[in-house]
Write a protein that holds these residues in place. Structure first.
Motif, PDB file in Angstrom:
ATOM      1  N   LEU A 168      -7.640  56.248 -45.595  1.00 50.91           N
ATOM      2  CA  LEU A 168      -8.773  55.835 -46.416  1.00 50.91           C
ATOM      3  C   LEU A 168      -9.410  54.561 -45.880  1.00 50.91           C
ATOM      4  O   LEU A 168      -8.721  53.674 -45.359  1.00 50.91           O
ATOM      5  CB  LEU A 168      -8.334  55.608 -47.862  1.00 50.91           C
ATOM      6  CG  LEU A 168      -7.885  56.836 -48.655  1.00 50.91           C
ATOM      7  CD1 LEU A 168      -7.444  56.428 -50.048  1.00 50.91           C
ATOM      8  CD2 LEU A 168      -9.000  57.869 -48.729  1.00 50.91           C
ATOM      9  N   PRO A 169     -10.727  54.432 -46.002  1.00 52.86           N
ATOM     10  CA  PRO A 169     -11.402  53.206 -45.538  1.00 52.86           C
ATOM     11  C   PRO A 169     -11.004  52.001 -46.378  1.00 52.86           C
ATOM     12  O   PRO A 169     -10.743  52.119 -47.577  1.00 52.86           O
ATOM     13  CB  PRO A 169     -12.884  53.543 -45.704  1.00 52.86           C
ATOM     14  CG  PRO A 169     -12.924  54.606 -46.756  1.00 52.86           C
ATOM     15  CD  PRO A 169     -11.674  55.407 -46.568  1.00 52.86           C
ATOM     16  N   ASN A 170     -10.960  50.852 -45.742  1.00 48.58           N
ATOM     17  CA  ASN A 170     -10.623  49.608 -46.424  1.00 48.58           C
ATOM     18  C   ASN A 170     -11.916  48.956 -46.917  1.00 48.58           C
ATOM     19  O   ASN A 170     -12.680  48.397 -46.130  1.00 48.58           O
ATOM     20  CB  ASN A 170      -9.876  48.671 -45.474  1.00 48.58           C
ATOM     21  CG  ASN A 170      -9.422  47.412 -46.168  1.00 48.58           C
ATOM     22  OD1 ASN A 170      -9.399  47.349 -47.398  1.00 48.58           O
ATOM     23  ND2 ASN A 170      -9.070  46.395 -45.389  1.00 48.58           N
ATOM     24  N   CYS A 171     -12.168  49.050 -48.195  1.00 41.00           N
ATOM     25  CA  CYS A 171     -13.415  48.548 -48.774  1.00 41.00           C
ATOM     26  C   CYS A 171     -13.234  47.100 -49.227  1.00 41.00           C
ATOM     27  O   CYS A 171     -12.588  46.840 -50.246  1.00 41.00           O
ATOM     28  CB  CYS A 171     -13.852  49.418 -49.947  1.00 41.00           C
ATOM     29  SG  CYS A 171     -14.052  51.162 -49.534  1.00 41.00           S
ATOM     30  N   LYS A 172     -13.798  46.188 -48.489  1.00 44.16           N
ATOM     31  CA  LYS A 172     -13.669  44.765 -48.812  1.00 44.16           C
ATOM     32  C   LYS A 172     -14.816  44.330 -49.723  1.00 44.16           C
ATOM     33  O   LYS A 172     -15.980  44.566 -49.420  1.00 44.16           O
ATOM     34  CB  LYS A 172     -13.673  43.929 -47.528  1.00 44.16           C
ATOM     35  CG  LYS A 172     -12.463  44.166 -46.643  1.00 44.16           C
ATOM     36  CD  LYS A 172     -12.499  43.244 -45.424  1.00 44.16           C
ATOM     37  CE  LYS A 172     -11.272  43.460 -44.549  1.00 44.16           C
ATOM     38  NZ  LYS A 172     -11.288  42.572 -43.346  1.00 44.16           N
ATOM     39  N   THR A 173     -14.470  43.692 -50.810  1.00 46.80           N
ATOM     40  CA  THR A 173     -15.470  43.215 -51.756  1.00 46.80           C
ATOM     41  C   THR A 173     -16.252  42.053 -51.155  1.00 46.80           C
ATOM     42  O   THR A 173     -15.654  41.079 -50.685  1.00 46.80           O
ATOM     43  CB  THR A 173     -14.809  42.751 -53.063  1.00 46.80           C
ATOM     44  OG1 THR A 173     -13.994  43.811 -53.573  1.00 46.80           O
ATOM     45  CG2 THR A 173     -15.855  42.363 -54.096  1.00 46.80           C
ATOM     46  N   PRO A 174     -17.580  42.105 -51.132  1.00 45.89           N
ATOM     47  CA  PRO A 174     -18.379  40.997 -50.581  1.00 45.89           C
ATOM     48  C   PRO A 174     -18.177  39.705 -51.369  1.00 45.89           C
ATOM     49  O   PRO A 174     -18.153  39.729 -52.606  1.00 45.89           O
ATOM     50  CB  PRO A 174     -19.827  41.494 -50.728  1.00 45.89           C
ATOM     51  CG  PRO A 174     -19.717  42.970 -50.886  1.00 45.89           C
ATOM     52  CD  PRO A 174     -18.418  43.229 -51.577  1.00 45.89           C
TER      53      PRO A 174
END
Length: 233
Positions: free
Chosen positions: A89-95
């Motif tokens: 799964l992609p690693n979604c980093k919170t801005p």
């Protein structure tokens, strides 16, 4: 000579009505308490005492008890498949948007937010497409990471008689586990308490700590993203 008779004064007698009322009421209360205690003593043999729930650091292995049958919920192969999926799964980093953002960086952060939202959508789509089947359940992701267990129509658990067999699937599962590391957790439907008690006795006989939780007859099994925990009793 005629003796003079001395006249004595009659003192009014003390009124004991209030005292008698108090005494009567006290005796009545004592009789009621005695009757209540006697009833408790008679019913003591029929009251089921449930021990207090306590936390444990042991690993729970879950079974569902419905239709007076026991079904294994925990599945190591399912855990392996989930681990394989999570790695991809992609690693979604919170801005990280500053409180005082300069106007010239506005477009930059808007692009970062859009990338994050697209990443989350892609991640959720991957989770929604996942499903796993074993002999008892079809398992899929719902609600941002929770696992839903849909029972298969063809699934067959073990009833009271089968549970008492030392070579039953239930006993074989317990023999593969370790009571020093694992505990047994039951999710019990209203129609299956008799079977639950048999399974619990078998688990106790092998030295396992046991926890259980009653669930409604039509409730779908859903384990949260953080897993599920039932304290031992």
């Amino acid at each position: 000579m005629r003796k003079r008779r001395i006249r004595t004064k009659n003192q009014p007698s003390q009124n004991l009505d209030s005292f008698l009322d108090i005494l009567t009421n006290t005796v009545g209360v004592l009789m009621f308490i005695g009757l209540f205690v006697s009833l408790l003593a008679v019913e003591a043999g029929t009251i089921i005492k449930t021990p207090l729930r306590s936390e444990t650091k042991k690993v729970g292995n879950f079974f569902e008890v419905r239709n007076n049958q026991v079904f294994l919920v925990s599945d190591p192969k399912l855990e392996e498949e989930i681990d394989k999926l999570l790695v991809t799964l992609p690693n979604c980093k919170t801005p990280q948007i500053p409180n005082n953002m300069p106007s010239y960086l506005y477009n930059f952060y808007m692009e970062e937010i859009e990338k994050y939202e697209q990443c989350i959508i892609s991640r959720n789509n991957r989770l929604e497409k996942f499903y796993y089947q074993n002999q008892n359940y079809t398992v899929s992701f719902v609600n941002n990471g929770s696992l839903k267990y849909d029972p298969k129509v063809s699934s067959m658990g073990e009833n009271n008689k089968e549970l008492k067999d030392k070579n039953s699937d239930f006993m074989n599962t317990l023999n593969k586990l370790n009571p020093d590391v694992n505990y047994i957790a039951f999710l019990v439907r209203p129609d299956s308490f008799e079977t639950f008690r048999v399974a619990r006795e078998k688990a106790w006989s092998l030295g396992y700590e046991v926890g259980w939780e009653p669930i409604t007859q039509d409730r779908i099994l859903v384990f949260g993203s953080g897993g599920r925990s039932i304290g031992v009793q």
